[in-house]
Design a protein around this motif. Sequence first.
Motif, PDB file in Angstrom:
ATOM      1  N   TRP A 238       0.833  -1.197   0.000  1.00  0.00           N
ATOM      2  CA  TRP A 238       0.000   0.000   0.000  1.00  0.00           C
ATOM      3  C   TRP A 238       0.877   1.259   0.000  1.00  0.00           C
ATOM      4  CZ3 TRP A 238      -4.458   1.444  -1.483  1.00  0.00           C
ATOM      5  CH2 TRP A 238      -4.989   2.669  -1.068  1.00  0.00           C
ATOM      6  N   HIS A 239       1.920   1.272   0.809  1.00  0.00           N
ATOM      7  CA  HIS A 239       2.856   2.397   0.849  1.00  0.00           C
ATOM      8  C   HIS A 239       3.405   2.674  -0.552  1.00  0.00           C
ATOM      9  CE1 HIS A 239       6.360   4.651   2.728  1.00  0.00           C
ATOM     10  NE2 HIS A 239       6.811   4.415   1.515  1.00  0.00           N
ATOM     11  N   ARG A 240       3.792   1.641  -1.241  1.00  0.00           N
ATOM     12  CA  ARG A 240       4.354   1.801  -2.587  1.00  0.00           C
ATOM     13  C   ARG A 240       3.305   2.327  -3.566  1.00  0.00           C
ATOM     14  NH1 ARG A 240       8.199  -3.632  -2.743  1.00  0.00           N
ATOM     15  NH2 ARG A 240       9.686  -2.845  -1.187  1.00  0.00           N
ATOM     16  N   ARG A 241       2.080   1.880  -3.412  1.00  0.00           N
ATOM     17  CA  ARG A 241       1.008   2.391  -4.279  1.00  0.00           C
ATOM     18  C   ARG A 241       0.772   3.872  -4.010  1.00  0.00           C
ATOM     19  NH1 ARG A 241      -5.302   0.565  -4.678  1.00  0.00           N
ATOM     20  NH2 ARG A 241      -5.858   2.154  -6.204  1.00  0.00           N
ATOM     21  N   VAL A 242       0.743   4.246  -2.741  1.00  0.00           N
ATOM     22  CA  VAL A 242       0.561   5.651  -2.376  1.00  0.00           C
ATOM     23  C   VAL A 242       1.689   6.489  -2.972  1.00  0.00           C
ATOM     24  CG1 VAL A 242       0.621   7.267  -0.418  1.00  0.00           C
ATOM     25  CG2 VAL A 242      -0.810   5.202  -0.305  1.00  0.00           C
ATOM     26  N   ASP A 243       2.935   6.021  -2.852  1.00  0.00           N
ATOM     27  CA  ASP A 243       4.067   6.753  -3.431  1.00  0.00           C
ATOM     28  C   ASP A 243       3.878   6.960  -4.932  1.00  0.00           C
ATOM     29  OD1 ASP A 243       5.392   7.060  -1.030  1.00  0.00           O
ATOM     30  OD2 ASP A 243       6.922   5.542  -1.444  1.00  0.00           O
ATOM     31  N   ALA A 244       3.444   5.924  -5.624  1.00  0.00           N
ATOM     32  CA  ALA A 244       3.256   6.025  -7.078  1.00  0.00           C
ATOM     33  C   ALA A 244       2.171   7.043  -7.421  1.00  0.00           C
ATOM     34  CB  ALA A 244       2.911   4.657  -7.661  1.00  0.00           C
ATOM     35  N   VAL A 245       1.096   7.061  -6.652  1.00  0.00           N
ATOM     36  CA  VAL A 245       0.011   8.018  -6.900  1.00  0.00           C
ATOM     37  C   VAL A 245       0.504   9.447  -6.670  1.00  0.00           C
ATOM     38  CG1 VAL A 245      -2.233   8.827  -6.030  1.00  0.00           C
ATOM     39  CG2 VAL A 245      -1.859   6.391  -6.452  1.00  0.00           C
ATOM     40  N   ILE A 246       1.217   9.662  -5.583  1.00  0.00           N
ATOM     41  CA  ILE A 246       1.715  11.001  -5.266  1.00  0.00           C
ATOM     42  C   ILE A 246       2.686  11.480  -6.339  1.00  0.00           C
ATOM     43  CG2 ILE A 246       3.141  12.320  -3.644  1.00  0.00           C
ATOM     44  CD1 ILE A 246       1.895  10.470  -1.444  1.00  0.00           C
ATOM     45  N   ASP A 247       3.614  10.616  -6.718  1.00  0.00           N
ATOM     46  CA  ASP A 247       4.641  11.007  -7.687  1.00  0.00           C
ATOM     47  C   ASP A 247       4.054  11.403  -9.033  1.00  0.00           C
ATOM     48  OD1 ASP A 247       6.546  10.555  -5.758  1.00  0.00           O
ATOM     49  OD2 ASP A 247       7.168   8.605  -6.550  1.00  0.00           O
TER      50      ASP A 247
END
Length: 187
Positions: A45-54
Amino acid sequence: MNFIGHALLAAGGSDAFLLGNLVADGIKGTRLESLPNQVEQGVRWHRRVDAVIDKQPLVTDLVRRMPERRVAGIALDIVWDHFLSRDELSAALAERCYRVLASQPLPTTNAAMLEHLVRGRWLERYAELDFTLNAIAGVGRRLSGPNRLERLLPWIRDHYCLLEHTYQQLWPLLDAQLNVAYATESN
């Protein structure tokens, strides 16, 4: 987002899910099967959030305006935590994060840093701009080569109002988008 953004977006999950979100940056690779299921889900989930933010246009436009673009995203993640600590972090969530991080051995390459985070109560201290800038410079010292993150500090100070304005637009979008996505996935 650095720690606080991820904690806020993971707060609806279990403690193990929250732990995965808090330690994810120190877990490399895609083979996460050795982690407990909820911790693994938190890392993913953390990695998905990072991808969305970026990929957010507000973020990509801001990075284009910044010097040291190759590391600007790292600095922004920490700057967002400054604003989140100041505006959104509750004492209860901070205590929960500290308890979760201190409750077990950390499955991460940055365990020592996370222990300092707990002992130094960094989550609340991110509300102080000077602490946040020191944190950015500290991350830069751990990267190879010259400290490009430290070179960004004058720009961050000079463009603080722009950063705050961007955060005020960005956080409500992310909170709405990612909390809905998490609720959908966890059902």
